[in-house]
Write a protein that holds these residues in place. Structure first.
Motif, mmCIF file in Angstrom:
data_model
loop_
_atom_site.group_PDB
_atom_site.id
_atom_site.type_symbol
_atom_site.label_atom_id
_atom_site.label_comp_id
_atom_site.label_asym_id
_atom_site.label_seq_id
_atom_site.Cartn_x
_atom_site.Cartn_y
_atom_site.Cartn_z
ATOM 1 N N GLU A 157 0.707 -1.123 0.114
ATOM 2 C CA GLU A 157 -0.073 -0.127 -0.109
ATOM 3 C C GLU A 157 0.780 1.187 0.088
ATOM 4 O OE1 GLU A 157 -2.140 3.365 1.935
ATOM 5 O OE2 GLU A 157 -0.563 2.052 2.887
ATOM 6 N N GLY A 211 -4.360 13.831 4.654
ATOM 7 C CA GLY A 211 -5.014 12.619 5.123
ATOM 8 C C GLY A 211 -4.482 11.902 6.074
ATOM 9 N N GLU A 212 -2.892 12.074 6.289
ATOM 10 C CA GLU A 212 -2.195 11.054 7.232
ATOM 11 C C GLU A 212 -2.285 11.942 8.552
ATOM 12 O OE1 GLU A 212 1.792 10.968 5.531
ATOM 13 O OE2 GLU A 212 1.287 8.844 4.788
ATOM 14 N N GLY A 235 -6.163 11.651 9.811
ATOM 15 C CA GLY A 235 -6.393 10.136 10.114
ATOM 16 C C GLY A 235 -5.401 9.859 11.467
ATOM 17 N N LEU A 281 -11.670 0.207 10.399
ATOM 18 C CA LEU A 281 -12.100 1.787 9.768
ATOM 19 C C LEU A 281 -10.896 1.936 8.537
ATOM 20 C CD1 LEU A 281 -12.757 3.992 12.652
ATOM 21 C CD2 LEU A 281 -14.432 3.190 11.105
ATOM 22 N N GLY A 282 -9.815 1.621 8.854
ATOM 23 C CA GLY A 282 -8.795 1.665 7.846
ATOM 24 C C GLY A 282 -9.117 0.969 6.605
ATOM 25 N N VAL A 333 -11.832 -0.425 5.619
ATOM 26 C CA VAL A 333 -13.139 0.176 4.599
ATOM 27 C C VAL A 333 -12.582 1.307 3.972
ATOM 28 C CG1 VAL A 333 -15.399 1.368 5.035
ATOM 29 C CG2 VAL A 333 -14.822 -0.654 6.578
ATOM 30 N N ALA A 334 -11.742 2.111 4.511
ATOM 31 C CA ALA A 334 -11.393 3.261 3.515
ATOM 32 C C ALA A 334 -10.815 2.990 2.461
ATOM 33 C CB ALA A 334 -10.467 4.314 4.701
ATOM 34 N N HIS A 335 -9.746 1.858 2.655
ATOM 35 C CA HIS A 335 -9.058 1.167 1.615
ATOM 36 C C HIS A 335 -9.899 0.604 0.555
ATOM 37 C CE1 HIS A 335 -4.675 1.238 3.309
ATOM 38 N NE2 HIS A 335 -5.096 2.351 3.419
ATOM 39 N N VAL A 368 -12.873 1.300 -0.139
ATOM 40 C CA VAL A 368 -13.577 2.586 -1.097
ATOM 41 C C VAL A 368 -12.504 3.108 -1.843
ATOM 42 C CG1 VAL A 368 -14.647 4.853 -0.807
ATOM 43 C CG2 VAL A 368 -15.304 3.143 0.739
ATOM 44 N N ALA A 369 -11.263 3.418 -1.559
ATOM 45 C CA ALA A 369 -10.266 4.059 -2.337
ATOM 46 C C ALA A 369 -9.868 3.213 -3.505
ATOM 47 C CB ALA A 369 -8.862 4.400 -1.595
ATOM 48 N N ILE A 404 -10.641 12.701 -3.022
ATOM 49 C CA ILE A 404 -11.252 11.991 -2.151
ATOM 50 C C ILE A 404 -10.518 10.592 -1.738
ATOM 51 C CG2 ILE A 404 -13.282 10.428 -1.585
ATOM 52 C CD1 ILE A 404 -14.930 12.745 -2.769
#
Length: 341
Positions: A236, A272-273, A276, A297-298, A300-302, A304-305, A340
């Protein structure tokens, strides 16, 4: 009070040094594949992707030897030497050649292992149980700001360009080189605290055993279970620090704004860093949220991204520089979506 003042001074200077060095290096990593593909020199055959792969591969293996080097020459001069290796890698882009590109990639991988090992030891030596969280927070706050400044320069210099001319490349990397050297020189200002002197004999004994300890830890159940997560975090990191910006710069639908958006993307990643890290840090203090919840949570964010990237970036964007030959993505790329992501 005075020794504590020295330790706080050291932590701030440590953070400033890393801020400068990684302002240069993260900006370099974000744009290097785009820069490499725009070189008009037919004798240069290097790849930014290959370079980053070498850096992090050598970095991984060098971590086994770094503790011994830090023990022998001390964390202060280890960080100074490592900073010189980072500066050498950035300087290579001023007059690029294939052999120096890959040689400095190996050297910076070694330097990265020494730098981060020395940083950890130095931060602990200048902290107590009551100040370690504060000092770590100060250091990381300064470090995370490194994503902002260099990428802002990229945006203003590259916005509206379809190609990166040689004079623009030289100016950018000369500026990054000066920033990196300033960060390296700042390590020489670090001072030895009384607390650090007391810890030296104990730390030296522990450091000499650390390589053997690492090998033992690799066999434990916890490390084996964590290994896939660690491997994923590496994938990542390499994607957002080296590949994602290249994809934006090669997206034909952005036309002349594409190169400038590489800088804006890097800035937003940095924001974001920072946001976050602060948000998840607050959640971890809440008894209702465990670290596992933050990881989810991280995740789910990934999800989506990466799904948005799949829909909005052309398939061949990571490998094609001539934007007229790019395929069309599933959706029409739009600036806000990329920010986003």
């Amino acid at each position: 009070y005075f020794p504590r003042g020295i330790r706080t001074f050291n932590v701030v200077i440590l953070g400033v040094g890393f801020l400068f060095i990684f302002t240069a290096f993260t900006t370099c990593g974000n744009v290097e594949q785009t820069v490499v593909k725009s070189l008009g020199n037919s004798t240069f055959t290097g790849s930014g992707y290959h370079s980053l792969g070498i850096i992090y591969g050598v970095f991984s293996f060098s971590n086994l030897l770094a503790p011994m080097i830090v023990t022998v020459i001390g964390p202060k001069f280890t960080m100074f030497l490592s900073g010189l290796l980072y500066s050498g890698y950035i300087a290579m882009f001023i007059v690029p050649s294939t052999w120096s590109f890959y040689l400095t990639s190996v050297l910076i991988g070694i330097g990265a292992a020494m730098l981060w090992t020395a940083q950890g030891q130095f931060l602990v030596e200048n902290s107590e149980a009551s100040t370690i969280n504060r000092n770590t927070g100060m250091f990381w706050a300064l470090l995370q700001c490194s994503m902002l400044f260099g990428n802002l320069y990229i945006y203003f210099d590259w916005n509206g360009r379809t190609e990166i001319p040689d004079n623009s490349r030289r100016n950018i990397f000369l500026s990054l080189l000066v920033i990196s050297i300033l960060g390296t020189l700042s390590f020489l200002v670090l001072r030895k605290s009384h607390h650090e002197e007391e810890m030296l004999s104990e730390e030296e004994g522990q450091s000499l055993l650390s390589t053997q300890t690492i090998l033992q830890l690799l066999k434990t159940k916890t490390t084996l279970l964590l290994s896939p997560c660690m491997a994923y975090s590496g994938l990542e990191l390499s994607f957002y620090s080296g590949v994602y910006g290249t994809c934006i710069g090669a997206t034909a639908q952005f036309a002349e704004a594409a190169k400038g958006l590489i800088g804006i993307s890097g800035i937003v990643v940095g924001i974001g860093e920072i946001v976050g890290g602060g948000l998840f840090g607050l959640l971890c203090k809440n008894s209702r949220f465990r670290r596992t919840s933050v990881v989810f949570l991280g995740m789910v964010a990934h999800f989506v991204a990466f799904y948005l990237i799949f829909l909005n970036i052309p398939d061949d964007a990571p490998i094609v520089f001539e934007t007229t030959s790019l395929k069309k993505p599933y959706l029409t790329p739009r600036y806000p979506v990329f920010m986003i992501i």
